[in-house]
Scaffold this motif. Structure first.
Motif, short mmCIF file in Angstrom:
data_model
loop_
_atom_site.label_atom_id
_atom_site.label_comp_id
_atom_site.label_asym_id
_atom_site.label_seq_id
_atom_site.Cartn_x
_atom_site.Cartn_y
_atom_site.Cartn_z
N ILE A 126 0.84 -1.19 0.00
CA ILE A 126 0.00 0.00 0.00
C ILE A 126 0.87 1.24 0.00
CG2 ILE A 126 -1.69 1.32 1.36
CD1 ILE A 126 -2.65 -1.39 2.47
N GLU A 127 0.53 2.19 -0.87
CA GLU A 127 1.21 3.48 -0.90
C GLU A 127 0.17 4.60 -0.90
OE1 GLU A 127 3.90 3.74 -4.15
OE2 GLU A 127 5.12 2.03 -3.52
N ALA A 128 0.46 5.64 -0.15
CA ALA A 128 -0.43 6.81 -0.12
C ALA A 128 0.43 8.05 0.06
CB ALA A 128 -1.45 6.70 1.00
N ALA A 129 0.07 9.12 -0.61
CA ALA A 129 0.85 10.36 -0.53
C ALA A 129 -0.09 11.56 -0.53
CB ALA A 129 1.82 10.46 -1.69
N GLY A 130 0.24 12.55 0.30
CA GLY A 130 -0.56 13.76 0.38
C GLY A 130 0.13 14.78 1.26
N PRO A 131 -0.57 15.85 1.63
CA PRO A 131 0.04 16.91 2.45
C PRO A 131 0.60 16.42 3.78
CG PRO A 131 -2.01 17.66 1.49
CD PRO A 131 -1.93 16.20 1.20
N ALA A 132 0.02 15.34 4.33
CA ALA A 132 0.50 14.83 5.63
C ALA A 132 1.75 13.99 5.51
CB ALA A 132 -0.60 14.03 6.32
N GLY A 133 2.14 13.62 4.28
CA GLY A 133 3.35 12.84 4.11
C GLY A 133 3.16 11.69 3.15
N ASP A 134 4.21 10.88 3.03
CA ASP A 134 4.19 9.69 2.19
C ASP A 134 4.16 8.46 3.09
OD1 ASP A 134 4.40 11.37 0.04
OD2 ASP A 134 6.56 11.04 -0.24
N PHE A 135 3.31 7.49 2.74
CA PHE A 135 3.11 6.31 3.59
C PHE A 135 3.24 5.06 2.74
CE2 PHE A 135 0.62 9.89 5.03
CZ PHE A 135 1.00 10.00 6.36
N THR A 136 3.98 4.08 3.26
CA THR A 136 4.15 2.81 2.58
C THR A 136 3.98 1.69 3.59
OG1 THR A 136 5.72 3.77 1.00
CG2 THR A 136 5.69 1.38 1.19
N PHE A 137 3.13 0.71 3.25
CA PHE A 137 2.90 -0.44 4.12
C PHE A 137 3.02 -1.71 3.30
CE2 PHE A 137 0.16 3.02 5.56
CZ PHE A 137 0.54 3.16 6.90
N ARG A 138 3.58 -2.75 3.90
CA ARG A 138 3.54 -4.09 3.30
C ARG A 138 2.98 -5.04 4.37
NH1 ARG A 138 7.71 -7.65 -0.25
NH2 ARG A 138 6.54 -6.54 -1.86
#
Length: 271
Positions: free
Chosen positions: A229-241
């Motif tokens: 899972i990847e998500a990016a926005g004003p709060a930051g970049d997030f990566t989960f496996r």
């Protein structure tokens, strides 16, 4: 606290095991049709849903998206807290409208984690959200596939992968109904809570479903299911496996699904 299950399959059995010696009691289970199976809790046919719910404080669905679509209106009319496991039902707009109107809807995290962080970050919105799910290739075979596609997935060599889908969660759930609840759950976690009481409107959920990019990969190896899972926005970049252990009752079901549901039930019991 007493909980009524909808469904008596693998997830229900896992829940029953996990609830032993915990402050939540199962008061029954609703199944699609009458059954003479032996069980240590009362079993009700779907025609008796309202009767079964009389003794429950919370209703827990673990029967699949078709059951959610069939019973959503009746569950909403009962008016008790509802734990939704088959999150893919939220990709079906008429059903989503009914569910989102429930004041005490609990959407379980299911087979993946990290959603608490994403829910917080959703306050600032997201520019990009994606999920790549990798599963054993033969488990992805669908009736609508061509003979060549089915053969390719059945005979995929060890160590090789094959992309079988790339699109949005609504289309993913339609084509792979038993494989991609997690994609809709991701859309739920990253949706803007835009109502005055902190809930999500149908419009916000539709926008989030349209934003999420879903990729489904068949794996020729015998590795467990993996979600990237990847998500990016004003709060930051997030990566989960996330690669979780299978259920002890069914290797095709993640053990985390029942664990997540029981966690939600314990949270409700502690309120």
């Amino acid at each position: 606290m007493k909980a009524l299950l909808i469904g008596m399959g693998t997830i229900a059995n896992d829940i029953r095991s996990l609830l032993e010696n915990r402050p939540v009691e199962l008061c029954g289970a609703v199944v699609h049709r009458d059954t003479d199976r032996e069980a240590d809790i009362p079993i009700f046919s779907q025609e008796r849903l309202e009767e079964a719910a009389e003794g429950a404080d919370v209703i827990v669905e673990c029967a699949g998206g078709a059951a959610v679509r069939a019973y959503a209106q009746r569950i909403a009319a009962i008016g008790k807290p509802f734990v939704l496991t088959s999150v893919g039902a939220l990709a079906h707009q008429p059903t989503a409208q009914v569910l989102l109107d429930m004041p005490d809807l609990v959407v379980t995290n299911g087979a993946i984690g990290g959603f608490d962080v994403l829910r917080s970050a959703a306050l600032l919105g997201f520019d990009r959200v994606s999920i790549t799910t990798t599963k054993k290739a033969p488990t992805l075979i669908q009736d609508w596939m061509s003979e060549d596609e089915r053969t390719r997935l059945e005979q995929l060599p060890e160590g090789q992968t094959a992309r079988v889908f790339d699109g949005d969660p609504a289309e993913a759930i339609e084509k792979f109904p038993s494989n991609l609840n997690v994609a809709t759950a991701l859309a739920w976690a990253t949706a803007e809570r835009d109502l005055s009481d902190g809930r999500i409107s149908p419009e916000s959920l539709r926008a989030s479903l349209a934003r999420v990019r879903v990729e489904l990969i068949g794996n020729g190896s015998d590795d467990p299911t993996c979600h990237d899972i990847e998500a990016a926005g004003p709060a930051g970049d997030f990566t989960f496996r996330i690669s979780s252990a299978p259920s002890p009752h069914n290797p095709s079901t993640s053990a985390l699904t029942a664990i997540s549901i029981v966690g939600d039930l314990l949270d409700l019991a502690g309120r």
